[in-house]
Design a protein around this motif. Structure first.
Motif: not given
Length: 330
Positions: A206-209, A307-311, A180-183, A248-250
């Motif tokens: 980072v990958l987003d479905v 990574s969020e900006a790149a995604l 999970n995100r904590v790990t 990392f997220g939903d």
């Protein structure tokens, strides 16, 4: 037949149970003591598995379902009282070789929840007639010690299992089984420190479905969860042992890839997921991006933000797009 005098044997047995050691060691010691007390030819302790309702020998050579108990075994198990018989119960000939008469003593512990059968102490003599008429206090005390030792082991194992389960829940995502995100955040700190110390590359993919929200709205949460599990399995199957994969997220997954200077992990995973079979009539794809330490950030917070900006850049280019690595490098 009078019992042998045992001035300290029971005390020694109690100490053996109290001072630790493996369960097998404790029960073997108690078996030897029981054999000496009644001068028996053979002795065995059988464990009761309440989940499957069978008796098990310590060496695993005997598995005896309670449905197969003969009268003596059934009476000892149900009445929780010792049974002395001029015979050997059916199924016990392997643990009481050569015996023609027997004593069966239930191993029982009691607490506020009730009485629990932990197993049986079975004793065999070569004589056709049992040499004793009743189970003595010494035998009953040995049986109680054995029951306590088994109960202690069960409670300890249960505590370990619960602790391990709690630890897994704390560090893993329940739906996918990934970290999970904590790990992820903990591992990212460690990998940044390693890369800084060794001067080695470090990539974060980072990958987003794509369209997961619409899938959930149109097809329901179950279908969306199934898509996430398929994507998680595809990612986990195609990374190296030294990589860290996390949800990392939903609808996002992230991979920490030490030594990946080119960020090829993002390309490899994006393409692998595109080859997954549809879930129902839903095709699966992901948008992907990759950033690097230290070029895109020296700290974990900087790398996560990068990574969020790149995604976001990748998603702006449509489903299946990738940002941060050239397609030609695939």
């Amino acid at each position: 037949m009078p019992e042998r005098p045992l001035p300290f044997s029971l005390l020694d047995a109690a100490r053996a149970v109290a001072r630790g050691g493996s369960l097998d060691t404790k029960l073997e010691a108690l078996s030897v003591l029981a054999r000496d007390v009644v001068e028996a030819g053979s002795v065995a302790i059988l464990l009761h598995d309440p989940d499957t309702d069978v008796l098990l020998s310590l060496d695993g050579s005997l598995t005896l379902p309670t449905t197969g108990f003969d009268e003596q075994l059934a009476r000892a198990a149900s009445d929780r009282l010792p049974v002395i018989a001029a015979a050997v119960p059916k199924g016990l000939d392997t643990v009481l070789p050569g015996a023609r008469s027997s004593l069966i003593t239930p191993l029982v512990v009691e607490d506020e929840s009730g009485a629990f059968l932990e197993g049986l102490l079975v004793i065999g003599w070569e004589a056709a007639k049992p040499p004793i008429d009743t189970a003595s206090d010494n035998i009953l005390a040995i049986s109680d010690l054995a029951a306590v030792a088994i109960r202690q082991a069960r409670l300890r194992n249960t505590a370990w299992e619960q602790s391990d389960h709690g630890d897994r829940l704390l560090h893993t995502d329940r739906l996918t089984g990934l970290a999970n995100r904590v790990t992820f955040e903990r591992m990212l700190e460690l990998e940044i420190a390693r890369a800084t110390r060794q001067g080695t590359p470090l990539a974060i993919a980072v990958l987003d479905v794509d369209g997961l929200t619409k899938i959930s709205e149109d097809k329901g949460a179950r279908v969306a969860d199934e898509v996430l599990r398929h994507v998680a399995a595809a990612i986990a199957d195609r990374v190296r042992l030294l990589d860290t994969v996390a949800r990392f997220g939903d609808d996002e997954f992230v991979v920490i890839a030490p030594g990946d200077a080119g960020g090829l992990v993002a390309l490899r995973l994006r393409d692998a997921i595109a080859e997954l079979p549809p879930v129902g009539d839903m095709t699966i794809s992901v948008s992907a991006a990759v950033v690097h330490h230290p070029a895109d950030g020296a700290t974990s917070a900087e790398l996560v933000a990068a990574s969020e900006a790149a995604l976001a850049q990748a998603k702006a280019n449509g489903p299946g797009a990738i940002f941060g690595v050239e397609e030609a490098t695939a």
